[in-house]
Motif scaffolding. Sequence first.
Motif, PDB file in Angstrom:
ATOM      1  N   ILE A   3     -74.732 -40.785 -52.111  1.00  0.00           N
ATOM      2  CA  ILE A   3     -73.513 -41.466 -51.688  1.00  0.00           C
ATOM      3  C   ILE A   3     -72.743 -42.020 -52.879  1.00  0.00           C
ATOM      4  O   ILE A   3     -71.511 -42.026 -52.882  1.00  0.00           O
ATOM      5  CB  ILE A   3     -73.838 -42.562 -50.638  1.00  0.00           C
ATOM      6  N   GLY A   4     -73.450 -42.452 -53.914  1.00  0.00           N
ATOM      7  CA  GLY A   4     -72.780 -42.993 -55.099  1.00  0.00           C
ATOM      8  C   GLY A   4     -71.908 -41.972 -55.807  1.00  0.00           C
ATOM      9  O   GLY A   4     -70.917 -42.322 -56.456  1.00  0.00           O
ATOM     10  N   SER A   5     -72.244 -40.701 -55.675  1.00  0.00           N
ATOM     11  CA  SER A   5     -71.468 -39.659 -56.363  1.00  0.00           C
ATOM     12  C   SER A   5     -70.122 -39.382 -55.699  1.00  0.00           C
ATOM     13  O   SER A   5     -69.269 -38.723 -56.279  1.00  0.00           O
ATOM     14  CB  SER A   5     -72.280 -38.360 -56.452  1.00  0.00           C
ATOM     15  N   ILE A   6     -69.934 -39.905 -54.481  1.00  0.00           N
ATOM     16  CA  ILE A   6     -68.656 -39.685 -53.806  1.00  0.00           C
ATOM     17  C   ILE A   6     -67.900 -40.987 -53.563  1.00  0.00           C
ATOM     18  O   ILE A   6     -66.949 -41.023 -52.782  1.00  0.00           O
ATOM     19  CB  ILE A   6     -68.850 -38.920 -52.472  1.00  0.00           C
ATOM     20  N   GLU A   7     -68.318 -42.033 -54.246  1.00  0.00           N
ATOM     21  CA  GLU A   7     -67.647 -43.324 -54.082  1.00  0.00           C
ATOM     22  C   GLU A   7     -66.149 -43.168 -54.330  1.00  0.00           C
ATOM     23  O   GLU A   7     -65.722 -42.542 -55.294  1.00  0.00           O
ATOM     24  CB  GLU A   7     -68.229 -44.348 -55.056  1.00  0.00           C
ATOM     25  N   GLY A   8     -65.369 -43.708 -53.401  1.00  0.00           N
ATOM     26  CA  GLY A   8     -63.913 -43.645 -53.519  1.00  0.00           C
ATOM     27  C   GLY A   8     -63.306 -42.368 -52.955  1.00  0.00           C
ATOM     28  O   GLY A   8     -62.091 -42.249 -52.860  1.00  0.00           O
ATOM     29  N   TYR A  10     -62.588 -39.454 -49.952  1.00  0.00           N
ATOM     30  CA  TYR A  10     -62.403 -39.384 -48.512  1.00  0.00           C
ATOM     31  C   TYR A  10     -63.452 -38.438 -47.953  1.00  0.00           C
ATOM     32  O   TYR A  10     -63.564 -37.299 -48.397  1.00  0.00           O
ATOM     33  CB  TYR A  10     -60.992 -38.883 -48.188  1.00  0.00           C
TER      34      TYR A  10
END
Length: 122
Positions: A3-8, A10
């Motif tokens: 999840i951290g790799s897609i922070e920000g 959509y």
Amino acid sequence: MPIGSIEGAYVTTIEGLSRERNHPVQLAFIAEAVPQCGFCIPGMIMAAAALLKRNADPSEALVREQITNLCRCGVYPRVVEAVQRAGRAMRGEEVIPAGPRPGIDPADSARLVPALVPPPAR
């Protein structure tokens, strides 16, 4: 994907694909009787929607290459049919009938889909 790799970014989830459950992929999966246990269905639908967004006329080989989700029930041949059918609908070549409306009463569902009728009590 962490999840951290897609922070920000959509992110569209299965719930966000279509509020009325009428996206061509959802309708095609129902029409081709793909869902069984439900373990893989959300991921497969999302992978199929992403594939069809890039290529609305995928070959069987491309569908098999791109939809790599693990399915315990082995519905892979029906997944290929459903993805290709959804592609035809997206291209305007086919109309897929709508499935049961959201919030349908379980008794109504059982009448529409007899396999949903629970076995008699022992």
